[in-house]
Design an enzyme around this catalytic site. Structure first.
Site, PDB file in Angstrom:
ATOM      1  N   ILE A  64       0.850  -1.192   0.000  1.00  0.00           N
ATOM      2  CA  ILE A  64       0.000   0.000   0.000  1.00  0.00           C
ATOM      3  C   ILE A  64       0.890   1.248   0.000  1.00  0.00           C
ATOM      4  CG2 ILE A  64      -1.975   1.143   1.096  1.00  0.00           C
ATOM      5  CD1 ILE A  64      -2.528  -1.508   2.577  1.00  0.00           C
ATOM      6  N   PRO A  65       1.606   1.484  -1.096  1.00  0.00           N
ATOM      7  CA  PRO A  65       2.419   2.698  -1.158  1.00  0.00           C
ATOM      8  C   PRO A  65       1.525   3.934  -1.185  1.00  0.00           C
ATOM      9  CG  PRO A  65       2.396   1.594  -3.280  1.00  0.00           C
ATOM     10  CD  PRO A  65       1.678   0.706  -2.324  1.00  0.00           C
ATOM     11  N   HIS A  66       1.975   4.974  -0.517  1.00  0.00           N
ATOM     12  CA  HIS A  66       1.182   6.190  -0.452  1.00  0.00           C
ATOM     13  C   HIS A  66       2.099   7.390  -0.205  1.00  0.00           C
ATOM     14  CE1 HIS A  66       1.431   4.356   3.537  1.00  0.00           C
ATOM     15  NE2 HIS A  66       1.435   5.587   4.033  1.00  0.00           N
ATOM     16  N   ALA A  67       1.594   8.530  -0.596  1.00  0.00           N
ATOM     17  CA  ALA A  67       2.360   9.761  -0.419  1.00  0.00           C
ATOM     18  C   ALA A  67       1.398  10.929  -0.277  1.00  0.00           C
ATOM     19  CB  ALA A  67       3.281   9.979  -1.616  1.00  0.00           C
TER      20      ALA A  67
END
Length: 152
Positions: A64-67
């Site tokens: 769950i990559p997020h920025a």
């Protein structure tokens, strides 16, 4: 909540990437194509900067990559599925097959955390992971996610 973020043009059920760097590039293209105001380099820099803190490959087979970026007013989501698996440097050391990538606006940390929590709960729904892996179209992926979210 997630249903509002899902759009077929930001779903790829046939990821070609073999590692984390490639998948960040491949999925960032989904964001840039659907949100013309986004700067590809800024998005990638934000994702990689967050990833330096700790791998977002946190659940077996799932990342769950997020920025956070000031360039958007509401969260956006991309979903990618890899049948072969991606060398993601996940916490369990295993390949990742399903990726939920998020960009969040800078001014709503509560929404950011709520969306991530809701998604984590969905992966506790029996057969949700398998259900996503079995889908053959973007519309089917959206439907599976919506059904899982409604079951919470």
């Amino acid at each position: 909540m997630l249903e509002e973020l899902l759009r077929p043009e930001t779903i790829n059920i046939n990821l070609e990437s073999e590692d984390k760097d490639e998948v960040f590039e491949e999925m960032t293209e989904l964001f840039v194509a659907s949100c013309p105001g986004l700067d590809r380099s800024e998005v990638l820099d934000s994702l990689f900067e967050r990833e330096k803190k700790m791998s977002t490959g946190i659940i077996q087979g799932i990342a769950i990559p997020h920025a956070i970026t000031a360039k958007i007013k509401k969260p956006i989501c991309a979903v990618g599925i890899s049948k072969e698996g991606i060398d993601y440097e996940a916490l369990d050391g295993k390949p990742v097959h399903i990726i939920f990538m998020f960009l969040f606006p800078a001014d709503d940390a509560a929404l950011h955390l709520n969306i991530l929590k809701r998604l984590a709960l969905m992966f506790d729904v029996p057969d949700f992971y398998k259900s996503l892996m079995d889908k053959n179209s973007c519309a089917q992926v959206v439907q599976a996610i919506v059904q899982a979210e409604q079951s919470l």
